[in-house]
Design an enzyme around this catalytic site. Structure first.
Site, short mmCIF file in Angstrom:
data_model
loop_
_atom_site.label_atom_id
_atom_site.label_comp_id
_atom_site.label_asym_id
_atom_site.label_seq_id
_atom_site.Cartn_x
_atom_site.Cartn_y
_atom_site.Cartn_z
N HIS A 1 0.94 -1.31 -0.04
CA HIS A 1 0.08 0.00 0.04
C HIS A 1 0.88 1.36 -0.01
CE1 HIS A 1 0.69 0.47 4.41
NE2 HIS A 1 0.90 -0.86 4.42
N GLY A 2 0.13 2.43 0.12
CA GLY A 2 1.09 3.52 -0.06
C GLY A 2 2.00 3.79 0.92
#
Length: 166
Positions: free
Chosen positions: A17-18
């Protein structure tokens, strides 16, 4: 057989994820994120899961999705130019990698969410007996496992945290 250049191993239930791309990827100087997870590699929703995670990587990293067994089987074929960030979603999977010969010496524990039957030991980590067993197996094989959500936080040994939060 060569020794793979594993720069970081992290447990995060969210997988790629980010925060991984922006924070940990840059911190570790990785150029390859290896998601070692049976479901994202071979599960019924693998294509969907991979698409979302590839988008999260933002094109900054090569991304691979391997089952735990495939990771064990091929990790020693990695090029020395590959700076590998291994990402798993459970301590059991990391323990399987270590027991299978993947040369991991440190495991960063990031996000293990609270679920029924687990107890919270830090803001972002909840564990159960199966998790403790996996961490103990890794420790016996020389792997240090520390809770550290972001690089600016001080790492804390997961088993020590578990013992003080019983």
């Amino acid at each position: 057989m060569t020794t793979p250049n594993i720069v970081w191993t992290r447990i995060d239930e969210r997988l790629l994820h980010g925060q991984i791309r922006i924070t940990w990827g840059k911190h570790t100087e990785a150029n390859l994120i290896l998601v070692a997870n049976d479901d994202s590699a071979e599960g019924p929703n693998a294509a969907f899961m991979q698409a979302g995670m590839k988008a999260s990587a933002g094109g900054e990293y090569a991304v691979r999705f391997f089952s735990i067994q495939k990771t064990i089987d091929v990790i020693h074929n990695a090029s020395s130019a590959q700076k590998i960030f291994i990402l798993c979603n459970s301590p059991t999977d990391v323990a399987r990698l270590v027991e299978g010969g993947v040369p991991i010496t440190h495991c960063n524990v990031g996000n293990m969410h609270f679920h029924e039957g687990k107890r919270q030991i830090s803001k972002t980590v909840s564990i159960d007996a199966k998790d403790i067993d996996a961490f103990e197996r890794m420790e016996k094989l020389g792997v240090t496992c520390t809770v550290q959500n972001t690089p600016d936080q001080t790492p804390v040994n997961v088993l020590e945290l578990a013992a003080t939060n019983e």
